[in-house]
Design an enzyme around this catalytic site. Structure first.
Site, PDB file in Angstrom:
ATOM      1  N   CYS A   1       0.835  -1.210   0.000  1.00  0.00           N
ATOM      2  CA  CYS A   1       0.000   0.000   0.000  1.00  0.00           C
ATOM      3  C   CYS A   1       0.867   1.256   0.000  1.00  0.00           C
ATOM      4  O   CYS A   1       1.568   1.521  -0.952  1.00  0.00           O
ATOM      5  CB  CYS A   1      -0.981  -0.060   1.165  1.00  0.00           C
ATOM      6  SG  CYS A   1      -2.368   1.058   0.980  1.00  0.00           S
TER       7      CYS A   1
ATOM      8  N   HIS B   1      -3.812  -5.551   0.860  1.00  0.00           N
ATOM      9  CA  HIS B   1      -3.252  -5.897   2.178  1.00  0.00           C
ATOM     10  C   HIS B   1      -3.411  -7.385   2.499  1.00  0.00           C
ATOM     11  O   HIS B   1      -4.306  -7.761   3.264  1.00  0.00           O
ATOM     12  CB  HIS B   1      -3.970  -5.089   3.262  1.00  0.00           C
ATOM     13  CG  HIS B   1      -3.683  -3.639   3.211  1.00  0.00           C
ATOM     14  ND1 HIS B   1      -2.574  -3.073   3.775  1.00  0.00           N
ATOM     15  CD2 HIS B   1      -4.367  -2.618   2.649  1.00  0.00           C
ATOM     16  CE1 HIS B   1      -2.576  -1.767   3.582  1.00  0.00           C
ATOM     17  NE2 HIS B   1      -3.658  -1.460   2.890  1.00  0.00           N
TER      18      HIS B   1
ATOM     19  N   GLU C   1      -1.778  -8.962   4.554  1.00  0.00           N
ATOM     20  CA  GLU C   1      -1.547  -9.139   6.000  1.00  0.00           C
ATOM     21  C   GLU C   1      -2.838  -9.041   6.805  1.00  0.00           C
ATOM     22  O   GLU C   1      -2.857  -9.390   7.982  1.00  0.00           O
ATOM     23  CB  GLU C   1      -0.522  -8.110   6.505  1.00  0.00           C
ATOM     24  CG  GLU C   1      -1.022  -6.680   6.675  1.00  0.00           C
ATOM     25  CD  GLU C   1      -0.958  -5.845   5.386  1.00  0.00           C
ATOM     26  OE1 GLU C   1      -0.876  -6.443   4.297  1.00  0.00           O
ATOM     27  OE2 GLU C   1      -1.011  -4.606   5.480  1.00  0.00           O
TER      28      GLU C   1
END
Lengths: 79, 226
Positions: free
Chosen positions: B86, B203, B205
């Protein structure tokens, strides 16, 4: 002296912000508006008295930080 | 891999990143404040998401000039691994570590939703735990994720196999609707030559535990754990 750096997206790089501004102006009764491009203006107070040197330094600043040369072009005016 | 996460003022995804890295490797990553200059002993450096320096001037422009960036360049030159997510992707392009730039989303809106990514190659440490052409879900949250590069650069990226992930439908097809931010050729993530540097806008994660709603992002971190 003062250096004024104008940073614009290069032609060919999509400018959705300019497009939205154009559409809003049409909606407000300005049908004569064609393409709109939005950029930014950065004013620098420089501790410098030589206009040529001031311009050269401001151009270096523009290349290093103020503009992203991948997508933007810039113009420096010294006053 | 021993991992470190770089933290700039305004970064806010570093803890999510730490949870994902530790979840796969069992080791707590080191948090690296942007003024630090000693990155020795780390195999992987991650530049996480957020709004470094308030996105002033351009997203990532200020962070790309911070003291730690010189060390990150040296880490890459030594053959270390580097990942940007990002704002991290924006920072790495601003720093010139990856080509191109991330423009304002084509629709001008901040996009906070899930997207689907297609793994363009799986012979890298980042994508090795996915199948080739596998489609996985990933949350995205960005206002400037519209990948741009000139045609010559895009052709080079494709020719050298440096496209990491593309925005696709859940079925794996590239459509305008699946590519919501308007990225050139649907590019969501890219590699640098050598495949040790990779960055992407979404993302992974944030999808590494059933409690988060899925584990689609976990293979990426499992790959980095080895």
């Amino acid at each position: 002296m003062k250096a004024i750096v104008t940073v614009m997206l290069k032609s060919g790089v999509l400018d959705p912000q300019g497009k939205a501004i154009g559409q809003a102006l049409h909606g407000l009764g300005f049908p004569e508006v064609g393409e709109v491009r939005a950029g930014k203006v950065i004013e620098l107070e420089l501790n410098e008295t030589d206009p040529a040197r001031a311009k050269a330094r401001a151009e270096e600043m523009a290349r290093k930080l103020l503009a992203n040369m991948v997508i933007e072009s810039f113009r420096v005016e010294v006053a | 891999m021993k991992a470190g996460i770089v933290v700039f003022p305004g970064i806010n995804r570093e803890r999510d990143m730490a949870i994902a890295l530790e979840g796969s490797s069992g080791r707590k990553p080191r948090m690296i404040w942007h003024r630090e200059t000693d990155l020795s002993g780390l195999d992987l450096i991650v530049v996480p998401g957020g709004f470094s320096y308030g996105d002033y001037l351009r997203c990532g422009a200020m962070a790309a000039q911070s003291p730690v960036m010189a060390e990150i360049r040296a880490h890459v030159a030594r053959g270390g691994y580097l990942m940007g997510v990002c704002n991290g992707f924006q920072i790495l392009t601003e720093a010139g570590l990856l080509p191109g730039a991330l423009l304002r989303n084509a629709g001008l809106r901040f996009l906070s939703m899930d997207c689907h990514l297609r793994v363009e190659r799986n012979d890298t440490v980042f994508a090795g735990k996915y199948a080739a052409k596998q489609v996985f879900r990933a949350p995205m949250a960005h206002g400037d994720g519209n990948y741009f590069a000139d045609d010559a650069t895009l052709d080079r990226l494709e020719g050298e196999g440096l496209v990491a992930f593309r925005y696709v439908t859940p079925e794996g097809d590239m459509t305008a609707e699946a590519n919501r931010n308007g990225s050139a050729r649907g590019i969501a993530g890219i590699y640098a030559p050598g495949f040790r540097v990779m960055a992407l806008m979404p993302h992974p994660e944030d999808l590494v535990d059933p409690l988060m709603g899925g584990t689609d992002g976990k293979p990426l971190f499992d790959g980095l754990a080895a």
